[in-house]
Design an enzyme around this catalytic site. Structure first.
Site: not given
Length: 405
Positions: A324, A376
Protein backbone atom coordinates in the site's frame (compact mmCIF):
# COMPACT_ATOMS: atom_id res chain seq x y z
CA UNK A 1 -42.37 -13.23 -24.76
CA UNK A 2 -41.73 -12.52 -21.07
CA UNK A 3 -38.29 -13.37 -19.71
CA UNK A 4 -37.01 -13.45 -16.14
CA UNK A 5 -34.07 -11.18 -15.33
CA UNK A 6 -31.96 -12.81 -12.63
CA UNK A 7 -29.11 -11.68 -10.41
CA UNK A 8 -25.69 -13.01 -11.46
CA UNK A 9 -24.31 -16.14 -9.83
CA UNK A 10 -22.12 -14.85 -7.01
CA UNK A 11 -18.81 -16.53 -6.13
CA UNK A 12 -18.66 -18.66 -2.98
CA UNK A 13 -17.02 -15.78 -1.08
CA UNK A 14 -20.04 -13.52 -1.73
CA UNK A 15 -23.26 -14.46 0.06
CA UNK A 16 -25.60 -11.82 -1.36
CA UNK A 17 -25.83 -8.37 -2.89
CA UNK A 18 -27.92 -5.21 -2.81
CA UNK A 19 -29.79 -3.59 -5.69
CA UNK A 20 -27.87 -0.32 -5.99
CA UNK A 21 -29.47 1.39 -9.01
CA UNK A 22 -32.10 0.66 -11.61
CA UNK A 23 -31.01 2.45 -14.78
CA UNK A 24 -34.26 1.65 -16.58
CA UNK A 25 -37.89 1.93 -15.55
CA UNK A 26 -40.85 -0.28 -16.42
CA UNK A 27 -41.87 0.31 -20.05
CA UNK A 28 -38.71 2.27 -20.92
CA UNK A 29 -37.03 0.96 -24.10
CA UNK A 30 -33.66 -0.76 -23.73
CA UNK A 31 -31.17 -2.17 -26.20
CA UNK A 32 -29.50 -5.55 -26.10
CA UNK A 33 -26.54 -5.67 -23.63
CA UNK A 34 -27.46 -2.24 -22.23
CA UNK A 35 -26.95 -1.99 -18.46
CA UNK A 36 -30.30 -1.99 -16.70
CA UNK A 37 -29.28 -2.55 -13.10
CA UNK A 38 -26.27 -2.40 -10.73
CA UNK A 39 -25.93 -4.90 -7.88
CA UNK A 40 -23.48 -3.97 -5.14
CA UNK A 41 -21.72 -6.73 -3.21
CA UNK A 42 -19.19 -6.39 -0.42
CA UNK A 43 -16.41 -6.57 -3.01
CA UNK A 44 -17.55 -5.25 -6.39
CA UNK A 45 -20.48 -3.75 -8.28
CA UNK A 46 -21.98 -6.19 -10.78
CA UNK A 47 -23.85 -5.01 -13.87
CA UNK A 48 -27.02 -6.70 -15.13
CA UNK A 49 -27.61 -6.20 -18.85
CA UNK A 50 -30.64 -6.57 -21.10
CA UNK A 51 -30.81 -9.95 -22.88
CA UNK A 52 -32.35 -8.38 -26.01
CA UNK A 53 -34.04 -5.25 -27.37
CA UNK A 54 -37.23 -4.65 -25.42
CA UNK A 55 -38.37 -3.25 -22.08
CA UNK A 56 -38.94 -4.15 -18.44
CA UNK A 57 -42.49 -5.24 -17.69
CA UNK A 58 -42.02 -5.50 -13.90
CA UNK A 59 -39.36 -4.73 -11.29
CA UNK A 60 -39.49 -7.33 -8.52
CA UNK A 61 -36.53 -6.19 -6.44
CA UNK A 62 -36.33 -2.46 -5.71
CA UNK A 63 -33.26 -0.36 -4.95
CA UNK A 64 -31.94 -1.25 -1.51
CA UNK A 65 -33.35 -4.80 -1.56
CA UNK A 66 -31.04 -7.73 -0.83
CA UNK A 67 -30.72 -10.45 -3.46
CA UNK A 68 -28.98 -13.81 -3.63
CA UNK A 69 -27.38 -15.65 -6.54
CA UNK A 70 -29.65 -16.33 -9.50
CA UNK A 71 -32.67 -14.69 -7.84
CA UNK A 72 -35.33 -13.18 -10.11
CA UNK A 73 -35.17 -9.37 -9.91
CA UNK A 74 -37.34 -8.28 -12.84
CA UNK A 75 -39.49 -9.35 -15.80
CA UNK A 76 -38.44 -8.46 -19.33
CA UNK A 77 -40.24 -8.61 -22.66
CA UNK A 78 -38.30 -8.65 -25.89
CA UNK A 79 -39.57 -6.33 -28.60
CA UNK A 80 -41.94 -4.49 -26.25
CA UNK A 81 -40.02 -1.24 -26.63
CA UNK A 82 -40.64 -1.12 -30.38
CA UNK A 83 -44.41 -1.13 -29.96
CA UNK A 84 -44.27 1.58 -27.31
CA UNK A 85 -42.12 3.79 -29.51
CA UNK A 86 -44.47 3.41 -32.50
CA UNK A 87 -47.53 4.34 -30.43
CA UNK A 88 -46.07 7.64 -29.26
CA UNK A 89 -46.31 9.73 -32.50
CA UNK A 90 -50.07 9.09 -32.90
CA UNK A 91 -50.86 10.70 -29.55
CA UNK A 92 -48.51 13.66 -30.04
CA UNK A 93 -50.80 15.97 -32.10
CA UNK A 94 -53.69 15.69 -29.62
CA UNK A 95 -51.39 16.45 -26.72
CA UNK A 96 -49.90 19.46 -28.50
CA UNK A 97 -53.36 20.83 -29.40
CA UNK A 98 -54.57 20.58 -25.82
CA UNK A 99 -51.58 22.51 -24.53
CA UNK A 100 -51.78 25.46 -26.97
CA UNK A 101 -54.55 27.59 -25.33
CA UNK A 102 -53.13 27.59 -21.81
CA UNK A 103 -50.19 29.81 -20.83
CA UNK A 104 -47.80 28.51 -18.21
CA UNK A 105 -47.64 30.48 -14.96
CA UNK A 106 -44.30 31.81 -13.80
CA UNK A 107 -44.13 29.32 -10.97
CA UNK A 108 -44.46 26.30 -13.25
CA UNK A 109 -40.74 25.58 -13.72
CA UNK A 110 -40.09 25.38 -10.00
CA UNK A 111 -43.15 23.21 -9.46
CA UNK A 112 -42.09 20.93 -12.29
CA UNK A 113 -38.62 20.60 -10.81
CA UNK A 114 -40.03 19.73 -7.40
CA UNK A 115 -42.34 17.15 -8.90
CA UNK A 116 -39.45 15.66 -10.89
CA UNK A 117 -37.33 15.44 -7.75
CA UNK A 118 -40.05 13.46 -5.98
CA UNK A 119 -40.15 10.98 -8.81
CA UNK A 120 -36.41 10.40 -8.90
CA UNK A 121 -34.79 7.05 -8.14
CA UNK A 122 -33.50 6.48 -4.58
CA UNK A 123 -29.91 6.92 -5.79
CA UNK A 124 -30.73 10.44 -6.96
CA UNK A 125 -32.62 11.33 -3.78
CA UNK A 126 -29.67 10.03 -1.79
CA UNK A 127 -27.26 12.24 -3.78
CA UNK A 128 -29.50 15.27 -3.22
CA UNK A 129 -29.62 14.57 0.53
CA UNK A 130 -25.88 13.93 0.90
CA UNK A 131 -24.90 17.10 -0.95
CA UNK A 132 -27.64 19.26 0.59
CA UNK A 133 -28.81 20.21 -2.90
CA UNK A 134 -32.29 21.56 -3.62
CA UNK A 135 -33.81 19.64 -6.54
CA UNK A 136 -35.31 22.89 -7.85
CA UNK A 137 -31.78 24.24 -8.43
CA UNK A 138 -30.69 21.30 -10.60
CA UNK A 139 -31.30 21.14 -14.34
CA UNK A 140 -32.40 17.62 -15.29
CA UNK A 141 -30.95 16.04 -18.41
CA UNK A 142 -32.72 12.70 -18.11
CA UNK A 143 -35.80 11.51 -19.94
CA UNK A 144 -38.68 13.95 -19.47
CA UNK A 145 -36.43 16.43 -17.65
CA UNK A 146 -35.74 14.04 -14.80
CA UNK A 147 -32.72 14.68 -12.62
CA UNK A 148 -29.95 12.08 -12.76
CA UNK A 149 -27.22 11.42 -10.25
CA UNK A 150 -24.71 12.94 -12.70
CA UNK A 151 -26.79 16.14 -12.80
CA UNK A 152 -26.42 16.47 -9.02
CA UNK A 153 -22.65 15.88 -9.19
CA UNK A 154 -22.23 18.37 -12.05
CA UNK A 155 -24.31 20.96 -10.19
CA UNK A 156 -22.08 20.64 -7.13
CA UNK A 157 -18.95 21.11 -9.23
CA UNK A 158 -20.12 24.50 -10.56
CA UNK A 159 -18.38 27.47 -8.88
CA UNK A 160 -21.69 29.30 -8.50
CA UNK A 161 -23.25 26.40 -6.63
CA UNK A 162 -20.22 26.09 -4.38
CA UNK A 163 -20.24 29.80 -3.62
CA UNK A 164 -23.98 29.85 -2.92
CA UNK A 165 -23.95 26.89 -0.52
CA UNK A 166 -22.79 28.78 2.60
CA UNK A 167 -25.64 31.32 2.18
CA UNK A 168 -28.24 28.69 3.07
CA UNK A 169 -26.57 27.92 6.40
CA UNK A 170 -27.55 30.14 9.30
CA UNK A 171 -24.76 31.56 11.46
CA UNK A 172 -24.07 29.20 14.33
CA UNK A 173 -26.07 26.37 12.81
CA UNK A 174 -24.50 22.94 13.37
CA UNK A 175 -25.09 20.63 10.43
CA UNK A 176 -25.18 16.84 10.61
CA UNK A 177 -26.05 14.30 8.01
CA UNK A 178 -26.47 10.55 8.31
CA UNK A 179 -25.84 8.23 5.38
CA UNK A 180 -25.74 4.43 5.35
CA UNK A 181 -22.43 2.65 4.79
CA UNK A 182 -22.01 0.96 1.44
CA UNK A 183 -21.62 -2.81 1.51
CA UNK A 184 -17.99 -2.45 0.45
CA UNK A 185 -17.26 0.04 3.25
CA UNK A 186 -18.91 -2.24 5.81
CA UNK A 187 -16.94 -5.23 4.56
CA UNK A 188 -13.65 -3.31 4.69
CA UNK A 189 -14.48 -2.21 8.25
CA UNK A 190 -15.21 -5.79 9.29
CA UNK A 191 -11.96 -7.09 7.81
CA UNK A 192 -9.82 -4.35 9.36
CA UNK A 193 -11.40 -4.89 12.76
CA UNK A 194 -10.89 -8.65 12.49
CA UNK A 195 -7.25 -8.14 11.53
CA UNK A 196 -6.55 -6.10 14.66
CA UNK A 197 -8.45 -8.49 16.94
CA UNK A 198 -7.42 -11.88 15.55
CA UNK A 199 -3.73 -11.40 14.74
CA UNK A 200 -0.63 -10.56 16.76
CA UNK A 201 0.13 -7.59 14.55
CA UNK A 202 3.42 -5.75 14.89
CA UNK A 203 5.10 -3.14 12.68
CA UNK A 204 8.80 -2.63 11.98
CA UNK A 205 10.27 0.35 10.13
CA UNK A 206 13.23 1.24 7.96
CA UNK A 207 14.14 3.92 5.46
CA UNK A 208 15.44 3.75 1.93
CA UNK A 209 17.49 6.17 -0.15
CA UNK A 210 15.42 6.60 -3.31
CA UNK A 211 18.11 8.49 -5.24
CA UNK A 212 19.39 5.47 -7.25
CA UNK A 213 15.88 4.46 -8.35
CA UNK A 214 14.94 8.05 -9.13
CA UNK A 215 18.06 8.55 -11.26
CA UNK A 216 17.44 5.31 -13.14
CA UNK A 217 13.81 6.23 -13.70
CA UNK A 218 14.76 9.72 -14.94
CA UNK A 219 17.30 8.29 -17.35
CA UNK A 220 15.14 5.58 -18.89
CA UNK A 221 11.48 6.59 -18.42
CA UNK A 222 11.08 8.10 -21.91
CA UNK A 223 12.71 5.14 -23.66
CA UNK A 224 10.73 2.75 -21.44
CA UNK A 225 7.41 4.35 -22.32
CA UNK A 226 8.28 4.47 -26.02
CA UNK A 227 9.27 0.80 -26.05
CA UNK A 228 6.54 -0.68 -23.83
CA UNK A 229 3.72 1.87 -23.98
CA UNK A 230 3.64 2.11 -20.19
CA UNK A 231 4.95 4.74 -17.78
CA UNK A 232 7.85 3.71 -15.55
CA UNK A 233 6.83 4.38 -11.96
CA UNK A 234 8.22 3.50 -8.56
CA UNK A 235 5.70 0.75 -7.81
CA UNK A 236 7.26 -1.74 -10.23
CA UNK A 237 10.61 -1.45 -8.42
CA UNK A 238 8.93 -2.10 -5.07
CA UNK A 239 6.90 -5.05 -6.36
CA UNK A 240 9.95 -6.68 -7.92
CA UNK A 241 12.04 -6.02 -4.80
CA UNK A 242 9.28 -7.40 -2.56
CA UNK A 243 8.95 -10.49 -4.75
CA UNK A 244 12.67 -11.20 -4.41
CA UNK A 245 12.47 -10.67 -0.65
CA UNK A 246 9.48 -13.06 -0.45
CA UNK A 247 11.62 -15.74 -2.11
CA UNK A 248 14.25 -15.33 0.59
CA UNK A 249 11.75 -15.22 3.47
CA UNK A 250 8.96 -17.74 2.68
CA UNK A 251 7.15 -17.15 5.99
CA UNK A 252 6.27 -13.61 4.88
CA UNK A 253 4.55 -15.14 1.83
CA UNK A 254 2.67 -17.71 3.93
CA UNK A 255 -0.72 -17.73 5.65
CA UNK A 256 -2.29 -19.38 8.68
CA UNK A 257 -5.21 -21.78 8.17
CA UNK A 258 -6.46 -23.01 11.53
CA UNK A 259 -3.52 -24.81 13.11
CA UNK A 260 -1.66 -25.13 9.83
CA UNK A 261 0.85 -22.89 8.10
CA UNK A 262 0.35 -22.68 4.33
CA UNK A 263 3.53 -21.84 2.43
CA UNK A 264 2.70 -20.54 -1.03
CA UNK A 265 4.97 -21.52 -3.91
CA UNK A 266 3.81 -18.55 -5.98
CA UNK A 267 3.87 -14.78 -5.58
CA UNK A 268 0.57 -12.93 -5.97
CA UNK A 269 1.01 -9.35 -4.82
CA UNK A 270 -2.02 -7.19 -4.05
CA UNK A 271 -1.79 -3.44 -4.65
CA UNK A 272 -4.09 -1.31 -2.48
CA UNK A 273 -6.04 1.18 -4.62
CA UNK A 274 -8.29 3.94 -3.32
CA UNK A 275 -11.60 4.32 -5.16
CA UNK A 276 -14.78 6.36 -4.68
CA UNK A 277 -16.42 3.30 -3.14
CA UNK A 278 -13.58 2.54 -0.74
CA UNK A 279 -10.28 0.68 -0.57
CA UNK A 280 -9.86 -2.22 -2.99
CA UNK A 281 -6.89 -4.56 -3.44
CA UNK A 282 -6.55 -6.03 -6.95
CA UNK A 283 -3.92 -8.75 -7.27
CA UNK A 284 -1.03 -9.09 -9.70
CA UNK A 285 -0.52 -12.84 -10.29
CA UNK A 286 2.91 -14.51 -10.49
CA UNK A 287 4.93 -11.33 -10.11
CA UNK A 288 8.14 -13.38 -10.21
CA UNK A 289 7.40 -14.06 -13.89
CA UNK A 290 6.46 -10.49 -14.78
CA UNK A 291 8.85 -7.90 -16.16
CA UNK A 292 8.72 -4.23 -15.20
CA UNK A 293 6.55 -3.28 -18.18
CA UNK A 294 4.00 -5.98 -17.36
CA UNK A 295 3.85 -4.80 -13.75
CA UNK A 296 3.34 -1.16 -14.72
CA UNK A 297 0.70 -2.03 -17.32
CA UNK A 298 -1.12 -4.25 -14.83
CA UNK A 299 -1.19 -1.54 -12.17
CA UNK A 300 -2.43 1.09 -14.64
CA UNK A 301 -5.20 -1.22 -15.85
CA UNK A 302 -6.33 -1.98 -12.28
CA UNK A 303 -6.30 1.71 -11.35
CA UNK A 304 -8.54 2.54 -14.32
CA UNK A 305 -10.93 -0.28 -13.47
CA UNK A 306 -11.07 0.82 -9.83
CA UNK A 307 -12.01 4.36 -10.85
CA UNK A 308 -14.79 3.04 -13.09
CA UNK A 309 -15.96 0.40 -10.61
CA UNK A 310 -15.18 -2.36 -13.12
CA UNK A 311 -12.94 -4.61 -11.02
CA UNK A 312 -14.14 -8.21 -10.95
CA UNK A 313 -14.24 -10.39 -7.85
CA UNK A 314 -11.63 -12.70 -9.38
CA UNK A 315 -9.22 -9.78 -9.77
CA UNK A 316 -9.45 -9.02 -6.05
CA UNK A 317 -9.47 -12.59 -4.74
CA UNK A 318 -6.40 -14.27 -3.31
CA UNK A 319 -3.04 -12.60 -2.92
CA UNK A 320 -0.14 -13.71 -0.75
CA UNK A 321 1.26 -10.27 0.09
CA UNK A 322 0.06 -6.66 -0.15
CA UNK A 323 1.70 -3.30 -0.84
CA UNK A 324 0.00 0.00 0.00
CA UNK A 325 1.32 3.44 -0.93
CA UNK A 326 0.16 6.16 1.42
CA UNK A 327 2.80 8.43 -0.06
CA UNK A 328 0.49 9.28 -2.95
CA UNK A 329 -1.63 11.22 -0.43
CA UNK A 330 1.36 12.76 1.36
CA UNK A 331 1.68 10.30 4.26
CA UNK A 332 5.16 10.40 5.77
CA UNK A 333 4.77 7.42 8.10
CA UNK A 334 2.02 4.94 8.98
CA UNK A 335 1.33 1.46 10.34
CA UNK A 336 -0.60 -0.47 7.67
CA UNK A 337 -3.16 -3.06 8.79
CA UNK A 338 -2.89 -6.68 7.63
CA UNK A 339 -5.07 -8.04 4.85
CA UNK A 340 -6.05 -11.51 6.22
CA UNK A 341 -5.30 -14.31 5.64
CA UNK A 342 -2.02 -12.75 4.54
CA UNK A 343 0.59 -12.39 7.25
CA UNK A 344 2.38 -9.22 6.11
CA UNK A 345 1.84 -5.91 4.33
CA UNK A 346 4.37 -3.34 3.12
CA UNK A 347 3.65 0.36 3.49
CA UNK A 348 5.30 2.89 1.19
CA UNK A 349 5.33 6.60 2.03
CA UNK A 350 6.16 10.06 0.75
CA UNK A 351 9.63 10.71 -0.62
CA UNK A 352 11.11 13.52 1.46
CA UNK A 353 14.50 15.18 1.24
CA UNK A 354 16.38 14.86 4.55
CA UNK A 355 19.96 15.47 5.72
CA UNK A 356 21.73 12.11 6.01
CA UNK A 357 25.22 11.24 7.29
CA UNK A 358 27.08 9.46 4.47
CA UNK A 359 30.73 8.49 5.08
CA UNK A 360 31.11 11.23 7.65
CA UNK A 361 29.53 13.86 5.39
CA UNK A 362 26.05 15.35 5.50
CA UNK A 363 24.11 14.93 2.26
CA UNK A 364 20.57 15.91 1.34
CA UNK A 365 18.94 12.74 0.00
CA UNK A 366 15.40 11.77 -1.10
CA UNK A 367 14.38 9.34 1.63
CA UNK A 368 11.30 7.19 2.10
CA UNK A 369 10.16 5.48 5.29
CA UNK A 370 9.09 1.86 4.85
CA UNK A 371 6.77 0.03 7.24
CA UNK A 372 6.20 -3.71 7.41
CA UNK A 373 3.25 -4.87 9.49
CA UNK A 374 3.30 -8.61 10.14
CA UNK A 375 1.60 -11.36 12.13
CA UNK A 376 3.97 -12.22 14.96
CA UNK A 377 2.29 -15.61 15.38
CA UNK A 378 4.05 -16.75 12.22
CA UNK A 379 6.80 -14.26 11.47
CA UNK A 380 9.58 -13.59 13.98
CA UNK A 381 11.17 -10.17 14.34
CA UNK A 382 14.40 -11.40 12.79
CA UNK A 383 12.60 -12.48 9.60
CA UNK A 384 10.55 -9.29 9.41
CA UNK A 385 13.59 -7.04 9.81
CA UNK A 386 15.60 -9.14 7.34
CA UNK A 387 12.79 -8.94 4.80
CA UNK A 388 12.60 -5.16 5.08
CA UNK A 389 16.38 -4.75 4.92
CA UNK A 390 16.44 -6.88 1.75
CA UNK A 391 13.96 -4.53 0.08
CA UNK A 392 16.03 -1.54 1.21
CA UNK A 393 19.25 -2.99 -0.21
CA UNK A 394 17.68 -3.95 -3.53
CA UNK A 395 16.20 -0.48 -4.01
CA UNK A 396 19.39 1.32 -3.05
CA UNK A 397 21.32 -0.82 -5.53
CA UNK A 398 18.77 -1.56 -8.27
CA UNK A 399 21.44 -3.23 -10.40
CA UNK A 400 21.31 -6.15 -7.94
CA UNK A 401 17.60 -6.44 -8.53
CA UNK A 402 17.91 -6.39 -12.31
CA UNK A 403 20.93 -8.74 -12.36
CA UNK A 404 19.38 -11.10 -9.78
CA UNK A 405 22.27 -10.70 -7.33
Amino acid sequence: MATEIKAPVFPESVADGTIATWHKKVGEPVSRDEVICDIETDKVVLEVVAPADGSLTAIIKNEGDTVISDEVIAQFEAGAATGAAEATPAAAPVEAKAEQPAAQPETAPAAASAQTAQDQAPAVRKALTETGTDAADVSGTGRGGRITKEDVVNHQSKPAAAAAAPLSVAVGERIEKRVPMTRLRKRVAERLLAATQQTAMLTTFNEVNMKPVMEMRKQYKDAFEKRHGARLGFMSFFIKAATEALKRYPAVNASIDGDDIVYHGYYDVGVAVSSDRGLVVPVLRDTDRMNYAEVESGIAAYAAKARDGKLSIEEMTGGTFTITNGGTFGSLLSTPILNPPQTAILGMHKIQERPMAINGQVEILPMMYLALSYDHRLIDGKEAVGFLVTIKELLEEPAKLILDL
